[in-house]
Design a protein around this motif. Structure first.
Motif, short mmCIF file in Angstrom:
data_model
loop_
_atom_site.label_atom_id
_atom_site.label_comp_id
_atom_site.label_asym_id
_atom_site.label_seq_id
_atom_site.Cartn_x
_atom_site.Cartn_y
_atom_site.Cartn_z
N ALA A 236 3.15 12.36 -6.41
CA ALA A 236 1.76 12.43 -5.94
C ALA A 236 0.93 11.29 -6.52
O ALA A 236 0.14 10.66 -5.81
CB ALA A 236 1.15 13.78 -6.32
N GLY A 237 1.10 11.02 -7.82
CA GLY A 237 0.37 9.93 -8.45
C GLY A 237 0.73 8.58 -7.85
O GLY A 237 -0.14 7.73 -7.61
N MET B 243 -0.59 3.77 -4.54
CA MET B 243 -0.22 2.89 -3.44
C MET B 243 -1.23 2.94 -2.32
O MET B 243 -1.58 1.91 -1.72
CB MET B 243 1.18 3.27 -2.93
CG MET B 243 2.28 3.02 -3.94
SD MET B 243 3.93 3.43 -3.32
CE MET B 243 4.10 2.21 -2.02
N THR B 244 -1.76 4.14 -2.02
CA THR B 244 -2.77 4.26 -0.98
C THR B 244 -4.04 3.52 -1.37
O THR B 244 -4.63 2.79 -0.57
CB THR B 244 -3.09 5.74 -0.72
OG1 THR B 244 -1.91 6.43 -0.33
CG2 THR B 244 -4.15 5.88 0.37
N GLY B 245 -4.46 3.70 -2.64
CA GLY B 245 -5.67 3.05 -3.11
C GLY B 245 -5.58 1.54 -3.06
O GLY B 245 -6.48 0.86 -2.56
N ILE B 246 -4.48 0.98 -3.57
CA ILE B 246 -4.32 -0.48 -3.58
C ILE B 246 -4.16 -1.02 -2.17
O ILE B 246 -4.66 -2.10 -1.83
CB ILE B 246 -3.12 -0.88 -4.45
CG1 ILE B 246 -3.37 -0.45 -5.90
CG2 ILE B 246 -2.87 -2.37 -4.38
CD1 ILE B 246 -4.62 -1.03 -6.52
N LEU C 89 -14.20 3.03 -3.74
CA LEU C 89 -13.59 4.35 -3.55
C LEU C 89 -12.06 4.25 -3.58
O LEU C 89 -11.39 5.13 -4.13
CB LEU C 89 -14.05 4.94 -2.21
CG LEU C 89 -15.54 5.31 -2.13
CD1 LEU C 89 -15.89 5.75 -0.71
CD2 LEU C 89 -15.87 6.41 -3.14
N ALA C 90 -11.53 3.17 -3.00
CA ALA C 90 -10.07 2.98 -3.01
C ALA C 90 -9.56 2.78 -4.43
O ALA C 90 -8.51 3.30 -4.80
CB ALA C 90 -9.70 1.78 -2.14
N MET C 91 -10.33 2.05 -5.25
CA MET C 91 -9.93 1.84 -6.63
C MET C 91 -9.98 3.14 -7.43
O MET C 91 -9.12 3.40 -8.28
CB MET C 91 -10.79 0.76 -7.28
CG MET C 91 -10.42 -0.66 -6.86
SD MET C 91 -11.24 -1.94 -7.85
CE MET C 91 -12.90 -1.87 -7.17
N TYR D 11 -6.80 4.61 -9.47
CA TYR D 11 -6.83 4.92 -10.89
C TYR D 11 -6.67 6.41 -11.15
O TYR D 11 -6.15 6.82 -12.20
CB TYR D 11 -8.12 4.39 -11.52
CG TYR D 11 -8.05 2.90 -11.79
CD1 TYR D 11 -7.68 2.40 -13.03
CD2 TYR D 11 -8.32 1.97 -10.78
CE1 TYR D 11 -7.60 1.04 -13.26
CE2 TYR D 11 -8.24 0.61 -10.99
CZ TYR D 11 -7.87 0.14 -12.24
OH TYR D 11 -7.77 -1.21 -12.47
N ALA D 12 -7.09 7.23 -10.20
CA ALA D 12 -6.85 8.67 -10.32
C ALA D 12 -5.35 8.95 -10.30
O ALA D 12 -4.85 9.83 -11.02
CB ALA D 12 -7.54 9.42 -9.18
#
Length: 311
Positions: free
Chosen positions: A286-287, A292-295, A137-139, A143-144
């Motif tokens: 935003a991207g 950064m949040t995902g990684i 989910l984090a990935m 990628y989003a």
């Protein structure tokens, strides 16, 4: 390095500063490359000059590391170092500098920031390592964020954005392969010795690449600004971050240092705005936040797994 060494609070704070400076120095690589492009250099020029200027430092580091951690390399070790040099500092850097000719430094840094997720996915299929649902989910989140920034730049930058992004993605993938292949070598040679040897191999490959494609006299015909920026690229953005990051890892561990390195994408966007005049938009912000949040979450989940520090 003795893994049981206890460092004082002051020593750990110093190591945090090393990690921060290393991340900032490495992030400025793309800025210097873009400035060199404005002086008439291209990706191959930037890569070759960077390696030529930095290799004397890494030769010295290699001799020092060999004396502090003696280990007689086998033929297999030499072959593996050559392969690691091919993927880690030749192909990854070549794709990076070529891709930078077409996209902003902010998007470049974000795509490269996906490398840990690529390591995770490759490990899943080659080493059969389990990926937690939280990491998946984090990935997806990371990628989003890339897709969001990519489509935004595609609207304003044209079709070359796709080419540049593909090249940078190939760079991140090459570096992910390097990280996976270097694990055993690091344990035998030590991180500094391996990096030094790999950089020497990569320099040889870069020079051979240049000589095959172009006349060597082309390297002597650049203006003084290109040479000055190349020296900065070598010392400030290559040698310095490698040494400072390794020193920080020895005191803090790779998990903490990797979190400090998250300043990189933000710093790159800021420097792109200051030195290159690249705009900072709400969509890009935003991207960047999503990536950064995902990684960060990918790394956090991995750090919480049993024995993750030893992998």
């Amino acid at each position: 390095m003795n893994s049981h060494t206890t460092y004082t609070a002051s020593q750990r704070q110093t190591a945090l500063m090393w990690a921060l400076i290393g991340a900032l120095c490495f992030s400025s690589k793309a800025i210097l490359a873009k400035l060199m492009y404005r002086e008439g250099a291209d990706g191959v020029d930037v890569l070759t000059l960077r390696m030529i200027f930095s290799v004397p430092f890494f030769i010295a580091i290699g001799f020092w590391a060999r004396r502090t951690r003696p280990y007689r390399m086998t033929f297999s070790d030499v072959w593996q170092v050559c392969v690691v040099g091919l993927f880690g500092y030749y192909l990854a850097s070549l794709f990076d500098f070529l891709g930078l000719q077409y996209i902003t430094v902010g998007l470049e840094r974000l795509i490269l920031f996906l490398t840990p997720s690529m390591v995770l996915v490759i490990s899943k299929f080659t080493l059969k390592k389990h990926i937690d649902i939280k990491q998946w989910l984090a990935m997806v989140l990371a990628y989003a964020g890339i897709v969001l920034v990519f489509w935004h730049e595609l609207d304003v930058g044209g079709s070359n954005i796709a080419l540049g992004s593909t090249l940078i993605f190939a760079s991140a993938l090459s570096y992910a392969v390097y990280l996976l292949m270097s694990g055993e070598l690091v344990r035998r040679l030590g991180a500094m010795r391996l990096v030094a040897y790999a950089m020497v191999v990569s320099t040889v490959l870069c020079v051979m690449h240049y000589l095959v494609l172009r006349n060597w006299q082309g390297l002597l015909g650049k203006n003084s600004v290109v040479y000055g920026l190349s020296l900065l690229n070598a010392v400030l953005c290559t040698v310095t971050p490698v040494v400072l990051t390794m020193l920080a890892v020895s005191r803090l561990g790779s998990s903490i240092v990797s979190q400090v390195s998250m300043i990189g994408p933000v710093a790159t966007v800021g420097m792109g705005y200051i030195f290159l005049g690249e705009p900072i938009t709400l969509t890009q912000t935003a991207g960047t936040a999503l990536v950064m949040t995902g990684i960060f979450l990918v790394g956090k989940v991995a750090a919480q797994k049993p024995n993750s520090a030893a992998k």
